[in-house]
Design a protein around this motif. Sequence first.
Motif, short mmCIF file in Angstrom:
data_model
loop_
_atom_site.label_atom_id
_atom_site.label_comp_id
_atom_site.label_asym_id
_atom_site.label_seq_id
_atom_site.Cartn_x
_atom_site.Cartn_y
_atom_site.Cartn_z
N ALA A 78 41.87 35.37 34.15
CA ALA A 78 40.57 35.26 33.50
C ALA A 78 39.66 36.45 33.78
O ALA A 78 38.52 36.48 33.35
N GLY A 79 40.17 37.43 34.52
CA GLY A 79 39.33 38.54 34.94
C GLY A 79 38.96 39.48 33.81
O GLY A 79 39.82 39.97 33.09
N GLU A 80 37.66 39.72 33.65
CA GLU A 80 37.14 40.72 32.72
C GLU A 80 36.38 41.74 33.53
O GLU A 80 36.14 41.56 34.73
N ASN A 81 35.95 42.82 32.90
CA ASN A 81 35.24 43.84 33.66
C ASN A 81 33.83 43.41 34.04
O ASN A 81 33.32 43.84 35.07
N SER A 82 33.20 42.58 33.24
CA SER A 82 31.85 42.14 33.59
C SER A 82 31.90 40.74 34.19
O SER A 82 32.76 39.93 33.85
N THR A 83 30.96 40.48 35.08
CA THR A 83 30.90 39.18 35.73
C THR A 83 30.64 38.07 34.72
O THR A 83 31.30 37.03 34.73
N LYS A 84 29.69 38.29 33.81
CA LYS A 84 29.34 37.26 32.83
C LYS A 84 30.51 36.95 31.91
O LYS A 84 30.77 35.79 31.57
N ALA A 85 31.23 37.99 31.47
CA ALA A 85 32.38 37.75 30.58
C ALA A 85 33.47 36.98 31.30
O ALA A 85 34.14 36.12 30.70
N THR A 86 33.67 37.26 32.59
CA THR A 86 34.67 36.53 33.37
C THR A 86 34.30 35.06 33.49
O THR A 86 35.15 34.17 33.33
N ILE A 87 33.03 34.78 33.74
CA ILE A 87 32.57 33.39 33.85
C ILE A 87 32.75 32.66 32.52
O ILE A 87 33.24 31.53 32.47
N LYS A 88 32.40 33.32 31.43
CA LYS A 88 32.53 32.70 30.11
C LYS A 88 33.98 32.35 29.81
O LYS A 88 34.30 31.21 29.43
N LEU A 89 34.89 33.31 30.01
CA LEU A 89 36.30 33.06 29.73
C LEU A 89 36.88 32.02 30.68
O LEU A 89 37.65 31.14 30.27
N SER A 90 36.47 32.08 31.94
CA SER A 90 36.95 31.12 32.94
C SER A 90 36.62 29.68 32.53
O SER A 90 37.46 28.78 32.63
N ASN A 91 35.41 29.48 32.09
CA ASN A 91 35.00 28.12 31.72
C ASN A 91 35.69 27.64 30.43
O ASN A 91 35.99 26.44 30.30
N MET A 92 35.98 28.55 29.53
CA MET A 92 36.74 28.17 28.34
C MET A 92 38.17 27.79 28.72
O MET A 92 38.73 26.83 28.19
#
Length: 300
Positions: A78-92
Amino acid sequence: MNIQGIIPAILTPLTEEEHFHPEVTKQLIDHLIDSGVHGIFALGTNGEFHLFSEEEKLQIAETVVKAAGGRVPVYMGAGENSTKATIKLSNMFADLGVDVLSVITPYFVAPSQEELYEHFRHISENVTIPILLYNIPSRTGVSLAPETVARLSVLPNVLGIKDSSGDIANIKAYLDVTKDEEFVVLAGTDSLILETLKLGGTGAVAATANVLPKTVVGIYESFQQGNLDQSEQCQQQLQPLRATFTLGTLPAPLKKAAELSGIPVGPPKSPVKALSGEALEAVMNMMENYRIQAKAAKES
């Protein structure tokens, strides 16, 4: 939950047009589970996670969760470069039924250790399912220091780390600084599976298991049974496959080996190209040697 055993870092099957191939993904997952693996890890480095859109990642995650069908835990990169994008993808991913998130360190950027700590802390506070840290400095340009891992290990849903540094001393350092926490360390370099188990690691996320699942499972199960000679023999059997990884840009050699083993995973995603010429011949010879050895072992 228990994070242990052999967790294949699965390839992402593609059509010849480089579209995701759900049917072959199910075939691959069924084959791996039938071979005794202890989990499925999708959208990792060899799963070409960095080349897929968010929509494609969600399709892959949904397919993998359904194909696993609760038989083993599903780990999803689920890791993305930005913290917010990682949180969004993680929750999906959590909404789709993923069991554990694998969160790689940011790449291309080079965060300080304090920035890495805050990145993972913020993710931890904003997702509901367990997190497995993922350290692979050769690809990201940054490494999680043992001291940072020690700080992260006390967070309630940060359950462990997959280390692909290739440095057994780094794995030992992670184990040493987290020995008082409920925190697991997994080998992410397939040549170090047995050494990691000897030091107290609980298993491995192993790309070679796409092709040799029973052999990789054999390293872990033989070790658990106290049969170190058999475990070492299984570990050594991975070397010819691993030696082909330098013949092309990953995951091209591994995808060709998987195809030759009977799972039509298709080509790598552009710009990576499929093997050809001498490299292709070398992988074909390697797989033929494995077939000869398997036949001889069966007949003996």
